[in-house]
Design an enzyme around this catalytic site. Structure first.
Site, PDB file in Angstrom:
ATOM      1  N   CYS A   1       1.025  -1.002  -0.004  1.00 54.23           N
ATOM      2  CA  CYS A   1      -0.133   0.521  -0.286  1.00 54.23           C
ATOM      3  C   CYS A   1       1.049   1.053  -0.189  1.00 54.23           C
ATOM      4  O   CYS A   1       1.880   1.835   0.289  1.00 54.23           O
ATOM      5  CB  CYS A   1      -0.937   0.298   1.454  1.00 54.23           C
ATOM      6  SG  CYS A   1      -0.334   0.413   2.897  1.00 54.23           S
TER       7      CYS A   1
ATOM      8  N   CYS B   1       2.772   1.600  -8.271  1.00 50.98           N
ATOM      9  CA  CYS B   1       3.742   0.384  -7.746  1.00 50.98           C
ATOM     10  C   CYS B   1       3.930   0.388  -9.474  1.00 50.98           C
ATOM     11  O   CYS B   1       4.198  -0.258 -10.039  1.00 50.98           O
ATOM     12  CB  CYS B   1       1.927  -1.011  -8.275  1.00 50.98           C
ATOM     13  SG  CYS B   1       3.697  -2.471  -7.118  1.00 50.98           S
TER      14      CYS B   1
ATOM     15  N   CYS C   1      -4.321  -1.629  -1.579  1.00 54.48           N
ATOM     16  CA  CYS C   1      -5.175   0.534  -1.775  1.00 54.48           C
ATOM     17  C   CYS C   1      -4.745   0.803  -3.066  1.00 54.48           C
ATOM     18  O   CYS C   1      -3.909   0.372  -3.762  1.00 54.48           O
ATOM     19  CB  CYS C   1      -4.544   1.659  -0.843  1.00 54.48           C
ATOM     20  SG  CYS C   1      -3.093   1.533  -1.566  1.00 54.48           S
TER      21      CYS C   1
END
Length: 143
Positions: A13, A92, A85
């Site tokens: 996250c 990412c 999230c």
């Protein structure tokens, strides 16, 4: 007969402060020696003290967890990379060693304008939702 290698999971996250830490704790607790769990953030901060407290309420100790940056895991192999999230999902990096990626967003429980008691209740709700998701995920992944 040799023992099978543990199923490797990375939970991500944004801050690696609450949701990924709680998922890390649940997955490791539920999976035991069958799993090896890591968690990281795209913008890591310290582990949230309320997350530590509400996980302790269900018998899971995450007090020794650290907030790590995703980049330290880029060259590692994982069976599953899980983002929890939406912001982390967008930011990412690609994990070339991941067999599979999965996204399941949970509400951010950190509402600094709330009283500590109110925020603790929100954390408990998210903790329980992550726990249920973790049980279902491992039941399907490890079967």
């Amino acid at each position: 007969m040799a023992d099978a290698e543990p199923y490797r999971l990375l939970v991500i996250c944004t801050g690696n402060r609450a949701r990924s830490q709680m998922a890390h704790g649940w997955l490791q607790s539920i999976g035991g020696e069958r799993v090896s769990v890591f968690s990281a953030g795209t913008e890591p901060k310290t582990v949230h003290p309320i997350a530590v407290r509400v996980m302790a309420e269900v018998g899971i100790d995450i007090s020794g967890h650290t907030s790590d940056h995703v980049n330290q895991y880029l060259n590692d192999d994982f069976d599953l990379v899980l983002t929890v999230c939406d912001t982390a999902r967008e930011a990412c990096p690609v994990f070339p060693g991941a067999r599979r990626t999965l996204h399941h967003a949970f509400e951010d429980p950190d509402y600094p304008w709330m009283s500590e008691a109110e925020m603790t209740d929100v954390f408990r709700g998210i903790r329980d939702a992550i726990g249920e998701f973790s049980r279902e995920l491992l039941a399907s992944e490890l079967s």
